[in-house]
Design a protein around this motif. Structure first.
Motif, PDB file in Angstrom:
ATOM      1  N   GLU A 196      44.600  34.170  39.893  1.00 22.13           N
ATOM      2  CA  GLU A 196      43.694  32.801  39.483  1.00 22.13           C
ATOM      3  C   GLU A 196      42.135  32.777  39.835  1.00 22.13           C
ATOM      4  O   GLU A 196      42.145  31.130  39.087  1.00 22.13           O
ATOM      5  CB  GLU A 196      44.572  31.704  40.863  1.00 22.13           C
ATOM      6  CG  GLU A 196      44.567  31.814  42.088  1.00 22.13           C
ATOM      7  CD  GLU A 196      44.928  31.250  43.197  1.00 22.13           C
ATOM      8  OE1 GLU A 196      46.335  29.745  41.951  1.00 22.13           O
ATOM      9  OE2 GLU A 196      45.192  30.860  43.988  1.00 22.13           O
ATOM     10  N   SER A 197      41.324  33.313  40.619  1.00 26.22           N
ATOM     11  CA  SER A 197      40.385  33.131  40.918  1.00 26.22           C
ATOM     12  C   SER A 197      39.328  33.937  39.723  1.00 26.22           C
ATOM     13  O   SER A 197      37.933  33.628  40.162  1.00 26.22           O
ATOM     14  CB  SER A 197      39.999  33.531  42.238  1.00 26.22           C
ATOM     15  OG  SER A 197      40.594  33.021  43.301  1.00 26.22           O
ATOM     16  N   ASN A 198      39.542  34.452  38.983  1.00 27.45           N
ATOM     17  CA  ASN A 198      39.331  35.275  37.852  1.00 27.45           C
ATOM     18  C   ASN A 198      38.191  35.700  39.035  1.00 27.45           C
ATOM     19  O   ASN A 198      37.373  35.859  38.039  1.00 27.45           O
ATOM     20  CB  ASN A 198      38.305  34.216  36.704  1.00 27.45           C
ATOM     21  CG  ASN A 198      39.396  33.118  35.953  1.00 27.45           C
ATOM     22  OD1 ASN A 198      39.959  33.942  35.588  1.00 27.45           O
ATOM     23  ND2 ASN A 198      39.410  31.771  36.216  1.00 27.45           N
ATOM     24  N   MET A 199      39.121  36.810  39.704  1.00 24.13           N
ATOM     25  CA  MET A 199      37.865  37.929  40.778  1.00 24.13           C
ATOM     26  C   MET A 199      38.598  39.672  40.333  1.00 24.13           C
ATOM     27  O   MET A 199      40.253  39.199  40.070  1.00 24.13           O
ATOM     28  CB  MET A 199      37.884  37.353  41.822  1.00 24.13           C
ATOM     29  CG  MET A 199      37.060  36.222  41.584  1.00 24.13           C
ATOM     30  SD  MET A 199      36.553  35.797  43.719  1.00 24.13           S
ATOM     31  CE  MET A 199      34.833  34.658  43.054  1.00 24.13           C
ATOM     32  N   PRO A 200      38.200  40.295  40.383  1.00 19.93           N
ATOM     33  CA  PRO A 200      39.074  41.657  40.156  1.00 19.93           C
ATOM     34  C   PRO A 200      39.843  41.834  41.815  1.00 19.93           C
ATOM     35  O   PRO A 200      38.970  41.444  42.480  1.00 19.93           O
ATOM     36  CB  PRO A 200      37.474  42.704  39.857  1.00 19.93           C
ATOM     37  CG  PRO A 200      36.477  42.117  40.476  1.00 19.93           C
ATOM     38  CD  PRO A 200      36.846  40.973  40.424  1.00 19.93           C
ATOM     39  N   ILE A 201      40.535  42.657  42.176  1.00 24.91           N
ATOM     40  CA  ILE A 201      41.153  42.924  42.989  1.00 24.91           C
ATOM     41  C   ILE A 201      39.803  44.496  44.002  1.00 24.91           C
ATOM     42  O   ILE A 201      39.737  44.800  43.370  1.00 24.91           O
ATOM     43  CB  ILE A 201      41.957  43.653  42.748  1.00 24.91           C
ATOM     44  CG1 ILE A 201      43.706  42.814  42.141  1.00 24.91           C
ATOM     45  CG2 ILE A 201      43.020  44.386  43.616  1.00 24.91           C
ATOM     46  CD1 ILE A 201      44.988  43.447  41.649  1.00 24.91           C
ATOM     47  N   PRO A 202      39.861  43.825  44.876  1.00 23.86           N
ATOM     48  CA  PRO A 202      38.851  44.614  45.234  1.00 23.86           C
ATOM     49  C   PRO A 202      39.652  45.646  45.388  1.00 23.86           C
ATOM     50  O   PRO A 202      40.766  46.010  45.789  1.00 23.86           O
ATOM     51  CB  PRO A 202      38.727  43.383  46.915  1.00 23.86           C
ATOM     52  CG  PRO A 202      39.866  43.110  47.148  1.00 23.86           C
ATOM     53  CD  PRO A 202      40.580  42.469  45.925  1.00 23.86           C
TER      54      PRO A 202
END
Length: 279
Positions: A86-92
């Motif tokens: 939902e944050s438009n960020m990749p899974i770290p």
């Protein structure tokens, strides 16, 4: 055990929640719920006290942060896959860690203040881990030996400061009142840390509804991982990430405003209730 601190800011006293849910005053027995009492030896002293012999604290008294004199206040970002989405960020690939200022810590029901000029103050229900024994380069298998217990954290965040002002996330995480902790510190023997429901409501609307089952990095790994980069001391707090449903993830985005009411709860760890006030 459920340990609590009560009284006016700066003058809190230690307490314990008995089997009937009443707060009992521990101040004649221990000085505070602090780094000394969070050790295995300190908790053992408290466990031996006869709760029924302690005076009952009057209802309606303010509940303070459940830990005194927090040293490091460390946070883990994007630790739920659906929140990363939902944050438009990749899974770290590895945990994202940053600091919240210990000065932002307040009681679970204290007001949350929107910083002056802020337009993107957001909410985040999180499980917080409280360290009880020094941890440096500890193995994952023994990491929980260094944990005293757990509590509820609302990792209040100013998104424009966090993401649009350059540098690290810390800018949006440490404003005054951005770290409500409590109501209780629950000792680890009473918590199934891998199976806790987390919820957050804004003005009665359920916006976050998750479970620690979906954490990417579990508590033992997080404690071990952070101990590779710094020494964790008794009384340090690690807040472990939030499930989806933050205001930044809504379309259109939604952020806190003066007059809002947040209700923050984790199964078995208690509930927070915070009024939002203007900066």
């Amino acid at each position: 055990m459920k340990l609590v601190r009560f009284g006016q800011p700066g003058a809190e006293r230690p307490g314990i929640v008995d089997r009937e849910g009443q707060i009992r005053d521990l101040s004649a027995q221990v000085s505070d719920i602090d780094r000394r009492m969070l050790s295995r030896e300190g908790l053992s002293v408290i466990a031996k006290i006869d709760e029924a012999s302690l005076p009952i604290v009057p209802e309606g008294i303010r509940i303070g942060p459940c830990i005194a004199d927090v040293g490091n206040f460390i946070a883990v970002g994007l630790n739920y896959a659906d929140h990363a989405a939902e944050s438009n960020m990749p899974i770290p690939a590895e945990p994202i860690i940053f600091n919240k200022a210990p000065s932002c810590i307040v009681g679970p029901n204290d007001d949350v203040q929107i910083p002056p000029g802020s337009v993107k103050t957001d909410w985040e229900v999180e499980l917080a881990v409280v360290i009880g024994a020094r941890a440096s380069y500890v193995a994952e298998a023994s990491a929980l030996d260094h944990v005293a217990g757990y509590c509820v954290c609302n990792d209040v965040s100013e998104r424009s400061y966090q993401l649009e002002r350059g540098g690290t996330w810390t800018k949006g995480k440490g404003c005054p009142t951005f770290g409500p902790l409590g109501p209780w510190l629950v000792t680890k023997d009473e918590v199934d840390v891998d199976n806790l429901s987390l919820t957050l409501k804004v003005n009665g609307e359920l916006v976050q509804n998750g479970s620690t089952r979906t954490m990417i990095f579990k508590v033992p790994f997080i404690v071990s991982y952070i101990s590779q980069f710094m020494v964790l001391q008794p009384g340090d707090v690690i807040t472990t990430g939030t499930p989806p449903g933050v205001g930044m993830g809504f379309q259109p985005q939604r952020f806190l405003k003066a007059g809002d009411l947040m209700e923050v709860e984790i199964q078995g760890l208690g509930r927070q209730l915070q009024n939002v006030v203007g900066g």
